[in-house]
Enzyme design. Sequence first.
Site, PDB file in Angstrom:
ATOM      1  N   HIS A 159     -16.699  49.963 -14.288  1.00 20.72           N
ATOM      2  CA  HIS A 159     -15.709  49.678 -15.333  1.00 20.72           C
ATOM      3  C   HIS A 159     -14.469  50.544 -15.239  1.00 20.72           C
ATOM      4  O   HIS A 159     -13.484  50.301 -15.926  1.00 20.72           O
ATOM      5  CB  HIS A 159     -16.327  49.851 -16.726  1.00 20.72           C
ATOM      6  CG  HIS A 159     -16.427  51.279 -17.150  1.00 20.72           C
ATOM      7  ND1 HIS A 159     -17.494  52.063 -16.829  1.00 20.72           N
ATOM      8  CD2 HIS A 159     -15.579  52.067 -17.848  1.00 20.72           C
ATOM      9  CE1 HIS A 159     -17.311  53.283 -17.313  1.00 20.72           C
ATOM     10  NE2 HIS A 159     -16.158  53.317 -17.930  1.00 20.72           N
TER      11      HIS A 159
HETATM   12  C1  UD1 Z   1     -13.266  53.617 -22.283  1.00 22.86           C
HETATM   13  C2  UD1 Z   1     -12.885  55.045 -21.909  1.00 22.86           C
HETATM   14  C3  UD1 Z   1     -13.753  55.512 -20.742  1.00 22.86           C
HETATM   15  C4  UD1 Z   1     -15.224  55.309 -21.019  1.00 22.86           C
HETATM   16  C5  UD1 Z   1     -15.454  53.852 -21.392  1.00 22.86           C
HETATM   17  C6  UD1 Z   1     -16.904  53.588 -21.701  1.00 22.86           C
HETATM   18  C7  UD1 Z   1     -10.508  55.609 -22.303  1.00 22.86           C
HETATM   19  C8  UD1 Z   1      -9.232  55.904 -21.650  1.00 22.86           C
HETATM   20  N1  UD1 Z   1     -11.494  55.168 -21.503  1.00 22.86           N
HETATM   21  O1  UD1 Z   1     -12.889  52.803 -21.185  1.00 22.86           O
HETATM   22  O2  UD1 Z   1     -13.507  56.879 -20.505  1.00 22.86           O
HETATM   23  O3  UD1 Z   1     -15.960  55.619 -19.862  1.00 22.86           O
HETATM   24  O4  UD1 Z   1     -14.651  53.542 -22.529  1.00 22.86           O
HETATM   25  O5  UD1 Z   1     -17.189  52.221 -21.704  1.00 22.86           O
HETATM   26  O6  UD1 Z   1     -10.628  55.765 -23.493  1.00 22.86           O
HETATM   27  N2  UD1 Z   1     -12.838  45.533 -24.469  1.00 22.86           N
HETATM   28  C9  UD1 Z   1     -13.510  44.444 -24.984  1.00 22.86           C
HETATM   29  N3  UD1 Z   1     -14.524  44.670 -25.866  1.00 22.86           N
HETATM   30  C10 UD1 Z   1     -14.893  45.939 -26.230  1.00 22.86           C
HETATM   31  C11 UD1 Z   1     -14.210  47.029 -25.674  1.00 22.86           C
HETATM   32  C12 UD1 Z   1     -13.191  46.814 -24.790  1.00 22.86           C
HETATM   33  O7  UD1 Z   1     -13.220  43.306 -24.681  1.00 22.86           O
HETATM   34  O8  UD1 Z   1     -15.819  46.087 -27.039  1.00 22.86           O
HETATM   35  C13 UD1 Z   1     -11.733  45.314 -23.532  1.00 22.86           C
HETATM   36  C14 UD1 Z   1     -10.437  45.937 -24.070  1.00 22.86           C
HETATM   37  O9  UD1 Z   1      -9.729  45.060 -24.882  1.00 22.86           O
HETATM   38  C15 UD1 Z   1      -9.720  46.272 -22.789  1.00 22.86           C
HETATM   39  C16 UD1 Z   1     -10.856  46.624 -21.825  1.00 22.86           C
HETATM   40  O10 UD1 Z   1     -12.029  46.019 -22.338  1.00 22.86           O
HETATM   41  O11 UD1 Z   1      -9.038  45.173 -22.288  1.00 22.86           O
HETATM   42  C17 UD1 Z   1     -11.015  48.105 -21.657  1.00 22.86           C
HETATM   43  O12 UD1 Z   1     -11.396  48.749 -22.864  1.00 22.86           O
HETATM   44  P1  UD1 Z   1     -10.871  50.218 -23.258  1.00 22.86           P
HETATM   45  O13 UD1 Z   1     -11.485  50.646 -24.528  1.00 22.86           O
HETATM   46  O14 UD1 Z   1      -9.411  50.290 -23.106  1.00 22.86           O
HETATM   47  O15 UD1 Z   1     -11.387  51.176 -22.141  1.00 22.86           O
HETATM   48  P2  UD1 Z   1     -12.741  51.235 -21.349  1.00 22.86           P
HETATM   49  O16 UD1 Z   1     -12.490  50.682 -19.998  1.00 22.86           O
HETATM   50  O17 UD1 Z   1     -13.919  50.693 -22.092  1.00 22.86           O
END
Ligand code: UD1
Length: 360
Positions: A212
């Site tokens: 991820h």
């Molecule tokens: C975040 C953390 C990372 C951690 C990870 C655990 C930061 C910078 N990164 O990364 O350190 O290892 O969480 O999983 O804070 N999304 C969904 N549904 C959700 C959550 C996210 O669809 O429940 C989508 C978001 O809209 C976005 C993408 O997934 O497009 C990434 O989510 P984001 O929370 O930005 O960061 P992670 O990659 O999860």
Amino acid sequence: MLKILTVVGARPQFVKAAAVSKAIADRNAQASSPLLREEIIHTGQHYDDNMSAIFFSQLGLPAPAANLSLGGGSHGEMTGRMLIALEKELVSRRPDWVLIYGDTNSTLAGALAAVKLGMPVAHVEAGLRSFNRAMPEEINRILADRISRLLFCPTRIAVQHLAAEGMSAGVFHVGDVMYDAAKTFGAIADRDSDILSRLALKPGKYFLATVHRQENTDDPARLEAILSALSELEGAVVLPLHPRTRKTVESSSLKKLLLNIITVDPVPFLDMIALEKHAKVILTDSGGVQKEAYFHGVPCVTLRDETEWTETVDAGWNVLAGADREKIICAAANAKTGSLIEDYGAGDAAGKIIDLLLQA
Ligand code: UD1
């Protein structure tokens, strides 16, 4: 009574906070009257039920006093919106301490909102460094450490990193709260999870993978090399797909590489532990999963060029294979267990954190 406000937002933080919340409940139960009161604020960074709500219920984490529903958007936008909303929460709730975890945007926003109001911050999982400033997490942890008053380090190397940056006051090596959680929930997972039978997996006969990290998902060449390696491993490969990875893969030609891989939606915590415990080898770019592999006695191949958890490599449990197809295949075929890592403690890190907060 000491009032603690805990800021969480992303999946790994729910696990870490659960260990500390349990220690708070235990300490209160031992005392003649409660010594601590905790309020949890969920920024909403992770909002899918299987990335958030199910973690609260499985981990027994107290329901959040507020869910700010601030997931999505660019890093700056997300962090900015959190800062605005968290400041309001802190002003109205007036905690004695603000407790933050790890290295996500929620961590940084919590720390910044608190210090700007003159409230002391305690950082759980302080001092980790990848020395790769292209990672959003590295920036978050450097800044969060710099403005925290208490720094709870999982390892001695983390203490050394802080010392090298001129921080020694308020720094404590307490062990790893994720080990506390692994001990508590490992046995429960064996009892309650039926994911192996649901996916028709035989214990010790499959690989478990997670991907991820932004540096992998947002770089098509790296993602292709990783998925291509996974699809060629000898044996079943299970890949719970983070929403970020699913979005990238499903909109590209990489989709065909998933044909040989058992892809599932992100799994609830107890299912993840069950999958980890019984995997032959774990391949991951997550920080927490590298350590959970060790906690459950499973060798790990890390799909990154560096790791914050260097002791897992030094002790022989973990191999850094980056996004190099051949290296990943070779490391997975030759992965081995290693020696004991004492730094993570005895599953009592959360209790030590509570003691230090009560003394501060
Ligand atoms: C975040 C953390 C990372 C951690 C990870 C655990 C930061 C910078 N990164 O990364 O350190 O290892 O969480 O999983 O804070 N999304 C969904 N549904 C959700 C959550 C996210 O669809 O429940 C989508 C978001 O809209 C976005 C993408 O997934 O497009 C990434 O989510 P984001 O929370 O930005 O960061 P992670 O990659 O999860």
